[in-house]
Write a protein that holds these residues in place. Structure first.
Motif, PDB file in Angstrom:
ATOM      1  N   PRO A  19      24.223  53.431  42.265  1.00  0.00           N
ATOM      2  CA  PRO A  19      24.417  54.881  42.228  1.00  0.00           C
ATOM      3  C   PRO A  19      23.955  55.503  43.545  1.00  0.00           C
ATOM      4  O   PRO A  19      23.014  55.008  44.177  1.00  0.00           O
ATOM      5  CB  PRO A  19      23.544  55.333  41.069  1.00  0.00           C
ATOM      6  N   ASP A  23      19.231  55.651  41.906  1.00  0.00           N
ATOM      7  CA  ASP A  23      18.361  56.021  40.800  1.00  0.00           C
ATOM      8  C   ASP A  23      18.165  54.768  39.948  1.00  0.00           C
ATOM      9  O   ASP A  23      19.145  54.248  39.403  1.00  0.00           O
ATOM     10  CB  ASP A  23      19.008  57.141  39.980  1.00  0.00           C
ATOM     11  N   ALA A  25      16.968  54.152  36.977  1.00  0.00           N
ATOM     12  CA  ALA A  25      17.396  54.241  35.577  1.00  0.00           C
ATOM     13  C   ALA A  25      18.919  54.181  35.472  1.00  0.00           C
ATOM     14  O   ALA A  25      19.468  53.501  34.587  1.00  0.00           O
ATOM     15  CB  ALA A  25      16.858  55.521  34.943  1.00  0.00           C
ATOM     16  N   GLU A  26      19.600  54.863  36.376  1.00  0.00           N
ATOM     17  CA  GLU A  26      21.065  54.834  36.386  1.00  0.00           C
ATOM     18  C   GLU A  26      21.570  53.436  36.739  1.00  0.00           C
ATOM     19  O   GLU A  26      22.557  52.954  36.170  1.00  0.00           O
ATOM     20  CB  GLU A  26      21.611  55.868  37.374  1.00  0.00           C
ATOM     21  N   PHE A  27      20.911  52.785  37.665  1.00  0.00           N
ATOM     22  CA  PHE A  27      21.276  51.421  38.038  1.00  0.00           C
ATOM     23  C   PHE A  27      21.151  50.482  36.833  1.00  0.00           C
ATOM     24  O   PHE A  27      22.045  49.685  36.560  1.00  0.00           O
ATOM     25  CB  PHE A  27      20.395  50.941  39.195  1.00  0.00           C
ATOM     26  N   ARG A  29      21.275  51.284  33.669  1.00  0.00           N
ATOM     27  CA  ARG A  29      22.356  51.616  32.719  1.00  0.00           C
ATOM     28  C   ARG A  29      23.673  50.973  33.151  1.00  0.00           C
ATOM     29  O   ARG A  29      24.425  50.449  32.332  1.00  0.00           O
ATOM     30  CB  ARG A  29      22.516  53.130  32.589  1.00  0.00           C
ATOM     31  N   GLY A  30      23.959  50.986  34.450  1.00  0.00           N
ATOM     32  CA  GLY A  30      25.185  50.378  34.955  1.00  0.00           C
ATOM     33  C   GLY A  30      25.209  48.869  34.760  1.00  0.00           C
ATOM     34  O   GLY A  30      26.228  48.295  34.362  1.00  0.00           O
TER      35      GLY A  30
END
Length: 162
Positions: A19, A23, A25-27, A29-30
């Motif tokens: 991302p 980020d 947390a976003e990583f 999630r991905g």
């Protein structure tokens, strides 16, 4: 470190979507979405002499234990290292009963602890974590010239330390 390991880690890092801006947390999630498996992050207190981080896979999800008592930068690198184990498809075992006495050994399919860097799996997870962190800090994939410069630098370090 051999060239085959280096090329494998570069390919794995190239295939990961980062991302922007990065980020953690976003990583996570991905990565979870790409693996079609939930990844849960669990804070834990690091114990002197114990692993810095830990990844456990059950039939339901992957769990990453991260030390709450370290810096945010160190915690992020540990997270990237443990994600590296998942992305690389590593398996291994440590004594689950000693680390987590209340957890049923039958529940845990795989536990990898980050303790030493002599095993190929640890070297691979560490290199992948470093490549991802470098790319995240740059905000994009490194240019070919940068790859060549990093490769030369790693070759020099390898000559110095074997």
């Amino acid at each position: 470190m051999d060239r085959k390991l280096w090329r494998r880690c570069q390919k794995l890092a190239d295939d990961l979507e980062l991302p922007e801006p990065f980020d953690p947390a976003e990583f996570v999630r991905g990565v979870a979405a790409s693996r079609d498996r939930p990844i849960e992050l669990l804070p834990a207190r690091a114990i002197a002499g114990g692993p810095c981080g830990l990844v456990m896979s059950t039939d339901r999800a992957d769990y990453i234990l991260l030390p709450a008592n370290t810096s945010a930068l160190h915690r992020q690198h540990i997270l990237l290292h443990e994600i590296g184990h998942l992305v690389c498809g590593h398996s291994g075992a440590v004594d689950v009963g000693a680390l987590l006495p209340t957890l049923s050994p039958e529940l845990v399919q795989r536990v990898l602890g980050r303790t030493v860097y002599t095993e190929v799996q640890e070297q691979e997870a560490e290199l992948l974590a470093t490549l991802v962190a470098h790319r995240a800090a740059r905000g994009h994939d490194p240019a070919p010239a940068e790859n060549a410069r990093v490769s030369r630098g790693l070759a020099l370090v390898e000559r110095w330390f074997g």
